[in-house]
Scaffold this motif. Sequence first.
Motif, mmCIF file in Angstrom:
data_model
loop_
_atom_site.group_PDB
_atom_site.id
_atom_site.type_symbol
_atom_site.label_atom_id
_atom_site.label_comp_id
_atom_site.label_asym_id
_atom_site.label_seq_id
_atom_site.Cartn_x
_atom_site.Cartn_y
_atom_site.Cartn_z
ATOM 1 N N ASP A 29 0.827 -1.212 0.000
ATOM 2 C CA ASP A 29 0.000 0.000 0.000
ATOM 3 C C ASP A 29 0.859 1.260 0.000
ATOM 4 O O ASP A 29 0.508 2.259 -0.605
ATOM 5 N N GLY A 30 1.982 1.223 0.695
ATOM 6 C CA GLY A 30 2.907 2.342 0.685
ATOM 7 C C GLY A 30 2.603 3.468 1.650
ATOM 8 O O GLY A 30 3.237 4.510 1.595
ATOM 9 N N ASP A 31 1.654 3.288 2.565
ATOM 10 C CA ASP A 31 1.322 4.330 3.534
ATOM 11 C C ASP A 31 2.385 4.354 4.636
ATOM 12 O O ASP A 31 2.586 3.347 5.328
ATOM 13 N N ALA A 32 3.065 5.484 4.809
ATOM 14 C CA ALA A 32 4.181 5.585 5.749
ATOM 15 C C ALA A 32 3.763 5.276 7.180
ATOM 16 O O ALA A 32 4.497 4.601 7.911
ATOM 17 N N GLU A 33 2.626 5.745 7.598
ATOM 18 C CA GLU A 33 2.165 5.502 8.968
ATOM 19 C C GLU A 33 1.875 4.018 9.188
ATOM 20 O O GLU A 33 2.237 3.452 10.219
ATOM 21 N N GLU A 34 1.253 3.378 8.228
ATOM 22 C CA GLU A 34 0.977 1.939 8.354
ATOM 23 C C GLU A 34 2.280 1.137 8.367
ATOM 24 O O GLU A 34 2.396 0.151 9.093
ATOM 25 N N ILE A 35 3.252 1.568 7.590
ATOM 26 C CA ILE A 35 4.548 0.884 7.572
ATOM 27 C C ILE A 35 5.234 1.029 8.924
ATOM 28 O O ILE A 35 5.778 0.056 9.459
ATOM 29 N N ARG A 36 5.205 2.227 9.499
ATOM 30 C CA ARG A 36 5.803 2.442 10.816
ATOM 31 C C ARG A 36 5.146 1.548 11.858
ATOM 32 O O ARG A 36 5.812 0.896 12.660
ATOM 33 N N VAL A 37 3.821 1.469 11.839
ATOM 34 C CA VAL A 37 3.086 0.627 12.788
ATOM 35 C C VAL A 37 3.457 -0.848 12.589
ATOM 36 O O VAL A 37 3.696 -1.575 13.557
ATOM 37 N N ALA A 38 3.524 -1.285 11.341
ATOM 38 C CA ALA A 38 3.865 -2.679 11.047
ATOM 39 C C ALA A 38 5.287 -3.001 11.503
ATOM 40 O O ALA A 38 5.534 -4.074 12.061
ATOM 41 N N LEU A 39 6.219 -2.089 11.261
ATOM 42 C CA LEU A 39 7.586 -2.309 11.721
ATOM 43 C C LEU A 39 7.653 -2.367 13.243
ATOM 44 O O LEU A 39 8.402 -3.159 13.815
ATOM 45 N N ASN A 40 6.853 -1.550 13.902
ATOM 46 C CA ASN A 40 6.757 -1.593 15.362
ATOM 47 C C ASN A 40 6.241 -2.960 15.811
ATOM 48 O O ASN A 40 6.773 -3.564 16.741
ATOM 49 N N ASP A 41 5.223 -3.460 15.129
ATOM 50 C CA ASP A 41 4.660 -4.774 15.467
ATOM 51 C C ASP A 41 5.711 -5.873 15.326
ATOM 52 O O ASP A 41 5.869 -6.718 16.213
ATOM 53 N N VAL A 42 6.439 -5.859 14.221
ATOM 54 C CA VAL A 42 7.449 -6.888 13.966
ATOM 55 C C VAL A 42 8.605 -6.753 14.961
ATOM 56 O O VAL A 42 9.113 -7.755 15.481
ATOM 57 N N ALA A 43 9.002 -5.525 15.265
ATOM 58 C CA ALA A 43 10.081 -5.299 16.234
ATOM 59 C C ALA A 43 9.681 -5.836 17.609
ATOM 60 O O ALA A 43 10.474 -6.503 18.283
ATOM 61 N N ARG A 44 8.444 -5.567 18.031
ATOM 62 C CA ARG A 44 7.983 -6.070 19.327
ATOM 63 C C ARG A 44 7.891 -7.585 19.331
ATOM 64 O O ARG A 44 8.222 -8.239 20.324
ATOM 65 N N ALA A 45 7.467 -8.163 18.222
ATOM 66 C CA ALA A 45 7.384 -9.621 18.132
ATOM 67 C C ALA A 45 8.773 -10.246 18.242
ATOM 68 O O ALA A 45 8.947 -11.293 18.862
ATOM 69 N N HIS A 46 9.753 -9.603 17.649
ATOM 70 C CA HIS A 46 11.134 -10.102 17.682
ATOM 71 C C HIS A 46 11.725 -9.919 19.079
ATOM 72 O O HIS A 46 12.539 -10.715 19.517
ATOM 73 N N GLY A 47 11.312 -8.854 19.751
ATOM 74 C CA GLY A 47 11.845 -8.509 21.072
ATOM 75 C C GLY A 47 12.710 -7.268 20.967
ATOM 76 O O GLY A 47 13.758 -7.308 20.318
ATOM 77 N N ILE A 48 12.252 -6.184 21.571
ATOM 78 C CA ILE A 48 12.983 -4.916 21.477
ATOM 79 C C ILE A 48 14.385 -5.043 22.079
ATOM 80 O O ILE A 48 15.353 -4.532 21.513
ATOM 81 N N SER A 49 14.511 -5.750 23.190
ATOM 82 C CA SER A 49 15.839 -5.906 23.802
ATOM 83 C C SER A 49 16.785 -6.662 22.881
ATOM 84 O O SER A 49 17.949 -6.270 22.718
ATOM 85 N N ASP A 50 16.289 -7.740 22.274
ATOM 86 C CA ASP A 50 17.117 -8.500 21.331
ATOM 87 C C ASP A 50 17.481 -7.643 20.127
ATOM 88 O O ASP A 50 18.625 -7.644 19.670
ATOM 89 N N LEU A 51 16.509 -6.914 19.623
ATOM 90 C CA LEU A 51 16.739 -6.057 18.460
ATOM 91 C C LEU A 51 17.758 -4.966 18.785
ATOM 92 O O LEU A 51 18.625 -4.646 17.974
ATOM 93 N N SER A 52 17.671 -4.426 19.983
ATOM 94 C CA SER A 52 18.623 -3.412 20.426
ATOM 95 C C SER A 52 20.038 -3.966 20.422
ATOM 96 O O SER A 52 20.968 -3.340 19.907
#
Length: 92
Positions: A29-52
């Motif tokens: 779709d290319g909507d920047a806000e939706e992409i940011r939200v989706a990346l947030n979802d994936v980052a949280r699923a992966h684990g923010i501490s691990d990602l950090s």
Amino acid sequence: METIRPFDVAEFLDDPKTAVAYLAAIFEDGDAEEIRVALNDVARAHGISDLSRETGLSREALYKAFGSNGNPTLTTLLAVFKALGLKLSIAA
């Protein structure tokens, strides 16, 4: 009385193939806000501490970049994608 928890898509994105399919659909779709939200979802699923740890970015920087007022830089996006084992590609 049972309490109903709000739906959190991050609970279903722990499988890399599912996360890739989710991000691909959002990027389509290319909507920047939706992409940011989706990346947030994936980052949280992966684990923010691990990602950090894997990106070298602080947890606070990741929360800020992908939070409700976030606007991640290209450097942040590339670091996160690499840590998640993802690649950006361009198609006509």
